[in-house]
Scaffold this motif. Structure first.
Motif, mmCIF file in Angstrom:
data_model
loop_
_atom_site.group_PDB
_atom_site.id
_atom_site.type_symbol
_atom_site.label_atom_id
_atom_site.label_comp_id
_atom_site.label_asym_id
_atom_site.label_seq_id
_atom_site.Cartn_x
_atom_site.Cartn_y
_atom_site.Cartn_z
ATOM 1 N N TYR A 20 32.228 38.689 32.456
ATOM 2 C CA TYR A 20 30.903 38.640 31.837
ATOM 3 C C TYR A 20 29.867 39.340 32.710
ATOM 4 N N ARG A 21 29.930 39.120 34.009
ATOM 5 C CA ARG A 21 28.900 39.637 34.923
ATOM 6 C C ARG A 21 29.086 41.126 35.208
ATOM 7 N N ASP A 22 27.987 41.880 35.179
ATOM 8 C CA ASP A 22 28.035 43.326 35.408
ATOM 9 C C ASP A 22 28.615 43.674 36.778
ATOM 10 N N ASN A 23 28.178 42.938 37.816
ATOM 11 C CA ASN A 23 28.595 43.309 39.166
ATOM 12 C C ASN A 23 30.078 43.065 39.407
ATOM 13 N N PRO A 79 47.984 42.310 25.886
ATOM 14 C CA PRO A 79 46.631 42.895 25.933
ATOM 15 C C PRO A 79 45.511 41.885 25.709
ATOM 16 N N VAL A 80 45.428 40.902 26.581
ATOM 17 C CA VAL A 80 44.396 39.869 26.461
ATOM 18 C C VAL A 80 43.001 40.493 26.512
ATOM 19 N N GLY A 81 42.812 41.450 27.414
ATOM 20 C CA GLY A 81 41.504 42.082 27.546
ATOM 21 C C GLY A 81 41.041 42.769 26.271
ATOM 22 N N LEU A 82 41.975 43.392 25.561
ATOM 23 C CA LEU A 82 41.611 44.061 24.308
ATOM 24 C C LEU A 82 41.152 43.036 23.267
ATOM 25 N N ALA A 83 41.772 41.848 23.274
ATOM 26 C CA ALA A 83 41.352 40.800 22.344
ATOM 27 C C ALA A 83 39.941 40.315 22.678
ATOM 28 N N PHE A 84 39.660 40.098 23.961
ATOM 29 C CA PHE A 84 38.306 39.710 24.372
ATOM 30 C C PHE A 84 37.307 40.791 23.976
ATOM 31 N N SER A 85 37.678 42.056 24.194
ATOM 32 C CA SER A 85 36.781 43.157 23.871
ATOM 33 C C SER A 85 36.521 43.239 22.375
ATOM 34 N N ALA A 86 37.546 42.951 21.567
ATOM 35 C CA ALA A 86 37.374 42.962 20.109
ATOM 36 C C ALA A 86 36.383 41.884 19.676
ATOM 37 N N LEU A 128 33.660 32.484 25.526
ATOM 38 C CA LEU A 128 35.009 32.658 26.070
ATOM 39 C C LEU A 128 35.058 32.442 27.579
ATOM 40 N N PHE A 129 33.873 32.319 28.216
ATOM 41 C CA PHE A 129 33.800 32.259 29.681
ATOM 42 C C PHE A 129 33.353 30.891 30.177
ATOM 43 N N PHE A 130 33.884 30.538 31.339
ATOM 44 C CA PHE A 130 33.452 29.351 32.061
ATOM 45 C C PHE A 130 32.034 29.591 32.587
ATOM 46 N N THR A 131 31.415 28.566 33.142
ATOM 47 C CA THR A 131 30.037 28.686 33.612
ATOM 48 C C THR A 131 29.876 29.671 34.770
ATOM 49 N N ASP A 132 30.990 30.007 35.457
ATOM 50 C CA ASP A 132 30.900 30.991 36.544
ATOM 51 C C ASP A 132 30.892 32.422 36.019
ATOM 52 N N GLU A 133 30.977 32.591 34.690
ATOM 53 C CA GLU A 133 30.941 33.900 34.026
ATOM 54 C C GLU A 133 32.092 34.805 34.468
ATOM 55 N N LEU A 134 33.174 34.204 34.913
ATOM 56 C CA LEU A 134 34.330 34.976 35.358
ATOM 57 C C LEU A 134 35.620 34.423 34.773
ATOM 58 N N HIS A 135 35.860 33.130 34.963
ATOM 59 C CA HIS A 135 37.092 32.520 34.476
ATOM 60 C C HIS A 135 36.953 32.127 33.006
ATOM 61 N N PRO A 136 38.069 31.954 32.307
ATOM 62 C CA PRO A 136 37.974 31.629 30.879
ATOM 63 C C PRO A 136 37.597 30.174 30.635
ATOM 64 N N THR A 139 40.764 30.461 27.091
ATOM 65 C CA THR A 139 42.160 30.088 27.341
ATOM 66 C C THR A 139 42.943 30.055 26.035
ATOM 67 N N TYR A 140 42.327 29.534 24.997
ATOM 68 C CA TYR A 140 42.969 29.470 23.685
ATOM 69 C C TYR A 140 43.293 30.876 23.172
ATOM 70 N N LEU A 141 42.312 31.777 23.279
ATOM 71 C CA LEU A 141 42.540 33.154 22.821
ATOM 72 C C LEU A 141 43.657 33.799 23.626
#
Length: 218
Positions: free
Chosen positions: A85-88, A127-134, A146-154, A159-161
């Motif tokens: 989620y985070r740009d950096n 291709p989990v990343g492609l599903a998130f991107s879709a 789709l993201f945990f509060t740390d904006e990194l983990h699911p 996790t379901y996706l």
């Protein structure tokens, strides 16, 4: 499943066992723990997207993982993870751009393993990343969830996706609705070895389980 993690490497100073500290050799080769059909493998999220780290992973896959996989007869499945989620965390690239870089890196991993394993033991890419991107392109509000509060983990939704995508990779089709869609979606996590805190725990870091409507969408 819990017995598989009762290895000497996972033993704590208190005589109990860590939730996940066995070695790869233990998991793949120790016949006392049974036999795996697949080994689900993923790298740190940013490694496949950065050439230096990607090249280092390729060396490890060739020298360590390929021999262990061949001895075990397990089919490798490599997860192409999602853009954070985070740009950096994604080098200020867009979600689609970063997803593509990760996918390209993971495809290189799969090529290394496939080249160094018997022909029947080729590596698959999930291709989990492609599903998130879709989801990002189609429904931004759901993508954020789709993201945990740390904006990194699911989150539980993420996790379901990921679980749905893995099922498609392994079996060539989505999970059956009678299994994937439950009246109480939290039931899918009832036997999880470890789970994030959810709304039921009254924590400030609590994350909601997917609703049935969200699950149908994902």
């Amino acid at each position: 499943m819990s017995y598989k993690f009762h290895t000497s490497n996972a033993l704590t100073q208190y005589g109990t066992y860590d939730i996940g500290a066995p070695t790869i050799r233990h998991l793949l080769l120790d016949k006392a723990y049974g036999h795996w059909d697949y080994a689900i493998i993923n790298d740190r999220t940013y490694n496949p997207a950065i050439e230096l780290y990607r090249n280092a992973t390729c060396k490890v896959l060739k020298s360590i993982y390929a021999p262990l996989l061949e001895m075990s007869g397990v089919l490798p499945v490599i997860v192409a993870t999602y853009a954070p989620y985070r740009d950096n965390r994604r080098q200020n690239l867009t979600i689609p751009e970063y997803t593509l870089k990760v996918m390209q890196g993971v495809e290189q991993y799969a090529e290394v393993l496939t080249t160094n394993l018997p022909q029947w033991q080729y590596a698959k890419v999930s291709p989990v990343g492609l599903a998130f991107s879709a989801v990002y392109e189609d429904n931004y509000d759901i993508w954020e969830k789709l993201f945990f509060t740390d904006e990194l983990h699911p989150s539980p939704l993420g996790t379901y996706l990921q679980g749905c995508v893995l099922h498609c990779t392994l079996f060539g089709k989505p999970p059956p609705r009678r299994t994937a869609i439950q009246p109480q979606m939290s039931d899918l996590w009832s036997d999880a070895r470890y789970a994030q805190r959810t709304a039921e725990t009254n924590s400030s870091l609590a994350m909601d389980f997917p609703t049935t409507k969200e699950a149908r969408y994902l």
